[in-house]
Scaffold this motif. Structure first.
Motif, PDB file in Angstrom:
ATOM      1  N   UNK A  79     -12.232   4.480   2.680  1.00  0.00           N
ATOM      2  CA  UNK A  79     -13.588   4.973   2.413  1.00  0.00           C
ATOM      3  C   UNK A  79     -14.298   4.147   1.337  1.00  0.00           C
ATOM      4  N   UNK A  80     -13.610   3.152   0.814  1.00  0.00           N
ATOM      5  CA  UNK A  80     -14.204   2.317  -0.232  1.00  0.00           C
ATOM      6  C   UNK A  80     -14.313   3.012  -1.573  1.00  0.00           C
ATOM      7  N   UNK A  81     -13.414   3.986  -1.820  1.00  0.00           N
ATOM      8  CA  UNK A  81     -13.424   4.738  -3.080  1.00  0.00           C
ATOM      9  C   UNK A  81     -12.448   4.099  -4.064  1.00  0.00           C
ATOM     10  N   UNK A  82     -12.940   3.752  -5.226  1.00  0.00           N
ATOM     11  CA  UNK A  82     -12.101   3.135  -6.253  1.00  0.00           C
ATOM     12  C   UNK A  82     -11.647   4.122  -7.322  1.00  0.00           C
ATOM     13  N   UNK A  83     -12.315   5.270  -7.415  1.00  0.00           N
ATOM     14  CA  UNK A  83     -11.978   6.262  -8.432  1.00  0.00           C
ATOM     15  C   UNK A  83     -10.624   6.917  -8.112  1.00  0.00           C
ATOM     16  N   UNK A 127      -4.330  15.430  10.992  1.00  0.00           N
ATOM     17  CA  UNK A 127      -3.249  14.591  10.493  1.00  0.00           C
ATOM     18  C   UNK A 127      -3.675  13.880   9.211  1.00  0.00           C
ATOM     19  N   UNK A 128      -2.725  13.749   8.276  1.00  0.00           N
ATOM     20  CA  UNK A 128      -3.013  13.034   7.039  1.00  0.00           C
ATOM     21  C   UNK A 128      -3.142  11.543   7.321  1.00  0.00           C
ATOM     22  N   UNK A 129      -4.060  10.922   6.598  1.00  0.00           N
ATOM     23  CA  UNK A 129      -4.362   9.502   6.789  1.00  0.00           C
ATOM     24  C   UNK A 129      -3.894   8.716   5.575  1.00  0.00           C
ATOM     25  N   UNK A 130      -3.132   7.662   5.802  1.00  0.00           N
ATOM     26  CA  UNK A 130      -2.668   6.808   4.700  1.00  0.00           C
ATOM     27  C   UNK A 130      -3.810   5.943   4.179  1.00  0.00           C
ATOM     28  N   UNK A 131      -3.765   5.671   2.883  1.00  0.00           N
ATOM     29  CA  UNK A 131      -4.752   4.789   2.237  1.00  0.00           C
ATOM     30  C   UNK A 131      -6.192   5.236   2.498  1.00  0.00           C
ATOM     31  N   UNK A 132      -6.396   6.564   2.493  1.00  0.00           N
ATOM     32  CA  UNK A 132      -7.718   7.102   2.836  1.00  0.00           C
ATOM     33  C   UNK A 132      -8.789   6.678   1.827  1.00  0.00           C
ATOM     34  N   UNK A 133      -8.455   6.712   0.527  1.00  0.00           N
ATOM     35  CA  UNK A 133      -9.449   6.299  -0.481  1.00  0.00           C
ATOM     36  C   UNK A 133      -9.914   4.865  -0.229  1.00  0.00           C
ATOM     37  N   UNK A 161     -10.088  14.324   8.776  1.00  0.00           N
ATOM     38  CA  UNK A 161      -8.772  13.933   8.266  1.00  0.00           C
ATOM     39  C   UNK A 161      -8.899  12.913   7.152  1.00  0.00           C
ATOM     40  N   UNK A 162      -9.804  11.976   7.312  1.00  0.00           N
ATOM     41  CA  UNK A 162      -9.991  10.906   6.329  1.00  0.00           C
ATOM     42  C   UNK A 162     -10.476  11.459   4.993  1.00  0.00           C
ATOM     43  N   UNK A 163     -11.490  12.330   5.021  1.00  0.00           N
ATOM     44  CA  UNK A 163     -12.051  12.860   3.779  1.00  0.00           C
ATOM     45  C   UNK A 163     -11.077  13.781   3.044  1.00  0.00           C
ATOM     46  N   UNK A 164     -10.358  14.614   3.786  1.00  0.00           N
ATOM     47  CA  UNK A 164      -9.397  15.498   3.117  1.00  0.00           C
ATOM     48  C   UNK A 164      -8.192  14.708   2.600  1.00  0.00           C
ATOM     49  N   UNK A 165      -7.792  13.670   3.308  1.00  0.00           N
ATOM     50  CA  UNK A 165      -6.678  12.840   2.852  1.00  0.00           C
ATOM     51  C   UNK A 165      -7.043  12.065   1.591  1.00  0.00           C
ATOM     52  N   UNK A 166      -8.324  11.733   1.463  1.00  0.00           N
ATOM     53  CA  UNK A 166      -8.778  10.971   0.286  1.00  0.00           C
ATOM     54  C   UNK A 166      -9.001  11.845  -0.936  1.00  0.00           C
ATOM     55  N   UNK A 167      -9.037  13.169  -0.736  1.00  0.00           N
ATOM     56  CA  UNK A 167      -9.436  14.080  -1.810  1.00  0.00           C
ATOM     57  C   UNK A 167      -8.246  14.606  -2.610  1.00  0.00           C
ATOM     58  N   UNK A 168      -8.533  14.942  -3.877  1.00  0.00           N
ATOM     59  CA  UNK A 168      -7.523  15.513  -4.778  1.00  0.00           C
ATOM     60  C   UNK A 168      -7.812  16.968  -5.105  1.00  0.00           C
ATOM     61  N   UNK A 169      -9.000  17.427  -4.764  1.00  0.00           N
ATOM     62  CA  UNK A 169      -9.419  18.792  -5.075  1.00  0.00           C
ATOM     63  C   UNK A 169     -10.539  19.193  -4.132  1.00  0.00           C
ATOM     64  N   UNK A 170     -10.470  20.418  -3.618  1.00  0.00           N
ATOM     65  CA  UNK A 170     -11.543  20.968  -2.774  1.00  0.00           C
ATOM     66  C   UNK A 170     -12.189  22.130  -3.512  1.00  0.00           C
ATOM     67  N   UNK A 206     -21.992   8.286  -8.883  1.00  0.00           N
ATOM     68  CA  UNK A 206     -20.641   8.835  -8.734  1.00  0.00           C
ATOM     69  C   UNK A 206     -20.590   9.945  -7.669  1.00  0.00           C
ATOM     70  N   UNK A 207     -21.735  10.147  -6.996  1.00  0.00           N
ATOM     71  CA  UNK A 207     -21.835  11.201  -5.980  1.00  0.00           C
ATOM     72  C   UNK A 207     -22.112  10.562  -4.620  1.00  0.00           C
ATOM     73  N   UNK A 208     -21.307  10.907  -3.640  1.00  0.00           N
ATOM     74  CA  UNK A 208     -21.516  10.429  -2.273  1.00  0.00           C
ATOM     75  C   UNK A 208     -21.881  11.612  -1.387  1.00  0.00           C
ATOM     76  N   UNK A 209     -23.022  11.514  -0.710  1.00  0.00           N
ATOM     77  CA  UNK A 209     -23.442  12.563   0.227  1.00  0.00           C
ATOM     78  C   UNK A 209     -23.353  12.008   1.646  1.00  0.00           C
ATOM     79  N   UNK A 210     -22.597  12.692   2.474  1.00  0.00           N
ATOM     80  CA  UNK A 210     -22.509  12.344   3.896  1.00  0.00           C
ATOM     81  C   UNK A 210     -23.229  13.452   4.652  1.00  0.00           C
ATOM     82  N   UNK A 211     -24.512  13.241   4.906  1.00  0.00           N
ATOM     83  CA  UNK A 211     -25.381  14.297   5.436  1.00  0.00           C
ATOM     84  C   UNK A 211     -25.399  14.277   6.961  1.00  0.00           C
TER      85      UNK A 211
END
Length: 383
Positions: free
Chosen positions: A203-207, A194-200, A281-290, A267-272
């Motif tokens: 995640x604390x992403x300002x970009x 499911x898509x998540x509102x306000x995902x960025x 759902x959160x990461x894909x909702x926050x993203x603009x390009x895969x 500018x790079x976040x690694x979630x290892x």
């Protein structure tokens, strides 16, 4: 003859992977047409040999088998009695489907095939998710074992399924299987997120522009080319961008090191780690390009998640990816191992303000299931 009951063999959620998700989605889709018995691996291999052994048994997904599927989580790699029990369930069906992606399950499949040959003689369909696993192919004892066991298993199968014509060509050439015994059925879309509102914000992403690589970090995934491409972007664009690399590191330590030493590491976040469904759902909702910068691939479950979110995708023209994504309007194809091509294509997507795209209808699970039913009908008619 129309099959009434099908046994599907695959991994349980205990050893969670993309094949686990696939087994659940295929079983659920087929259960709308026939009775399905899902026979699952409870202990697939010695736990410490699994690269993600620390998360084995954790509850990382909410995806469940539907109430219409009969689930038997019984197979243990070390216990022949469980193999016999699994076959006693399978022989009550009209057809058996094996999910094939690793040789670690080969001895169990071989035992079930031999039991089937001796008694029930049900049609056995082997569905390939990998032509050759890169890790297994790089270790000599495992490579020898895989070749010997794989040859025996494939010889006893009635038919084979792959997800693209490219894979069909490779399987036929490498394993000497006649093409008429190999069918192409596409990989269904992963639309259970499911898509998540306000995902960025969450995640604390300002970009404003978020680029995502998602999945296990392995050398053939080509993450190092993506990292180099990110550094090639115009300075003003990098300031407005965030590169997310989300996935458990297996063999690819090089990419992690490149990211940590990058001029733009802030500018790079690694979630290892392996992330649960709620975070997917959160990461894909926050993203603009895969981006899928793979140097080789049969299929990509990540691509099928990205399509369900309607995201633009940059993918290399390798293996089954070309075919899987050719019907998706948001795909931008590039040549593999080219950081410059990745960078230039990212710029084009950014300039286009990253539109939302509908997923292809042929990848809906109901349509995938119908193709399976047609195939199993034709095979069953010969038995």
């Amino acid at each position: 003859m129309k099959p009434r009951t099908i046994a599907i063999f695959g991994p349980s959620r205990r050893f969670l992977s993309g094949i686990s998700y696939y087994t659940i989605r295929l079983s659920n889709a087929l259960a709308e047409f026939v009775d399905v018995k899902a026979v699952l691996f409870r202990n697939m291999l010695p736990k410490r040999l699994f690269p993600g052994w620390r998360r084995v048994g954790e509850d990382l997904t909410k995806l469940e088998f539907s109430g219409k599927v009969n689930v038997y989580e019984i197979l243990d790699w070390y216990n022949p009695f469980t193999w016999v029990k699994a076959y006693s369930i399978a022989k009550q069906t009209d057809a058996i489907v094996f999910q094939w992606w690793t040789s670690s399950v080969a001895h169990m499949y071989l035992a079930i095939e031999l039991l089937n040959k001796l008694s029930g003689k049900k049609p056995v369909v082997m569905e390939f998710h990998e032509v050759v696993d890169p890790l297994e192919g790089s270790i000599l004892p495992i490579r020898i074992y895989s070749r010997i066991m794989g040859k025996l298993i494939r010889k006893l199968a009635s038919h084979y399924v792959v997800h693209s014509e490219e894979d069909r060509e490779q399987i036929s050439r490498i394993y000497k299987i006649p093409k008429e015994k190999i069918s192409v059925i596409p990989h269904g879309i992963y639309d259970h997120y499911e898509k998540v509102d306000n995902a960025k914000k969450r995640l604390g992403i300002n970009e404003e522009f978020v680029i995502l690589f998602f999945g296990l970090l392995r050398p053939y995934k080509g993450v190092k080319y993506l990292l180099k491409a990110f550094e090639m972007l115009p300075e003003d664009m990098i300031k407005k961008s965030r590169l997310l690399i989300v996935g458990e590191t297996w063999e690819d330590r090089e990419s992690v090191k490149i990211a940590e030493e990058s001029l733009y590491r802030d500018k790079i976040t690694i979630v290892n780690r392996y992330v649960p469904d709620s975070e997917v759902s959160l990461y894909f909702s926050a993203s603009d390009l895969v981006i899928l910068p793979y140097t080789r691939a049969s299929q990509s479950g990540v691509a099928h998640i990205a399509m369900s979110f309607g995201l633009p995708i940059i993918a290399t023209k390798v293996g089954g990816l070309k075919e899987a994504l050719s019907g998706y309007a948001g795909t931008h194809f590039i040549e593999p191992k080219s950081a410059e091509s990745i960078a230039r294509t990212i710029e084009r997507v950014y300039a286009g303000k990253y539109k939302n795209y509908p997923p292809p209808e042929n990848l809906r699970w109901s349509n995938v299931a119908k193709k399976w039913i047609q195939l199993l009908e034709s095979i069953s008619a010969r038995f």
